[in-house]
Design a protein around this motif. Structure first.
Motif: not given
Length: 230
Positions: A8-13, A32-36, A46-48, A52-54
């Motif tokens: 999705t990210l590659i397609g968006t770019v 990313a290994d998101a740790k909250v 939510a981590r995904d 994606a946003a980052t």
């Protein structure tokens, strides 16, 4: 990063939603290994969303900073701390690689994540990691770096006259063609107000030019003394 998210990210770019103008797109890979730390109930979805946003925000910022260059991004660890009911403060690392280079360059970043809009805006990106193995940058054309900083500060502070005095400059990394330079400087506003600045820049030895230096104002609260760049 999940394959679906990556695609999705590659397609968006490629579609130009993130990449501006006709500049080359960027490639992003890795998860990313998101740790909250303050939001233990954050679920995988939510981590995904944070991942994606980052990645999208970093892509946009790199595209703007290195216009005309193709850059690859590998997202590393993203840590998040809740700072309000809506916002999370993000801190993380990643690696970037310019087209044709073999080596990856480390970056660090911080930003705010809006959990309502699920977006990250204007991340602060610092290229390069530790300066422990730095070497002097005297062999590089440092007057060109000063000129680039002058131009950037003049563009940001159009109502002030700004001059830059460069201090210690060190090469803290390289991809074989582009040197990562960390420097201390002083920005002089209207001939008398002096503000310490930490600088990070890339020097492209093959093209003989400085690539979009970044800077941060470093002041100890209440003293006006510089905080050494590390």
């Amino acid at each position: 990063m999940h394959r679906i998210l990556l695609a999705t990210l590659i397609g968006t770019v490629a579609a130009g939603t993130v990449a501006a103008g006709n500049a080359p797109g960027l490639f992003v890979e890795g998860r990313a290994d998101a740790k909250v730390s303050s939001a233990p109930t954050l679920d995988a979805r939510a981590r995904d969303a944070i991942d994606a946003a980052t990645a999208a925000a970093l892509i946009g910022a790199l595209q703007s900073r290195f216009e005309g260059e193709r850059v690859e991004l590998r997202l590393g660890e993203v840590k998040a701390d809740r700072v309000s009911l809506r916002d999370l403060a993000l801190h993380g690392d990643a690696r970037i690689r310019f087209a044709g280079a073999q080596a990856w360059m480390p970056i660090r970043f911080d930003a705010l994540y809006d959990t309502t809009g699920m977006v990250v805006e204007s991340p602060n990106i610092v290229i390069g990691a530790s300066t422990a193995y730095a070497k002097r940058a005297d062999a590089l054309p440092l007057p060109g770096l000063v000129s680039a900083l002058d131009a950037a500060l003049d563009a940001e502070f159009q109502s002030n006259a700004v001059d830059v005095s460069l201090g210690k400059a060190q090469v803290i990394g390289s991809d074989g063609r582009r040197d990562i330079v960390a420097a201390d400087a002083v920005a002089i506003f209207d001939g008398h107000d002096r503000v310490p600045v930490s600088v990070r820049a890339l020097y492209d030895r093959e093209a003989g030019r400085w690539l979009a230096p970044s800077y941060d104002f470093d002041v100890v609260a209440g003293t006006g003394e510089a905080v050494a760049a590390r």
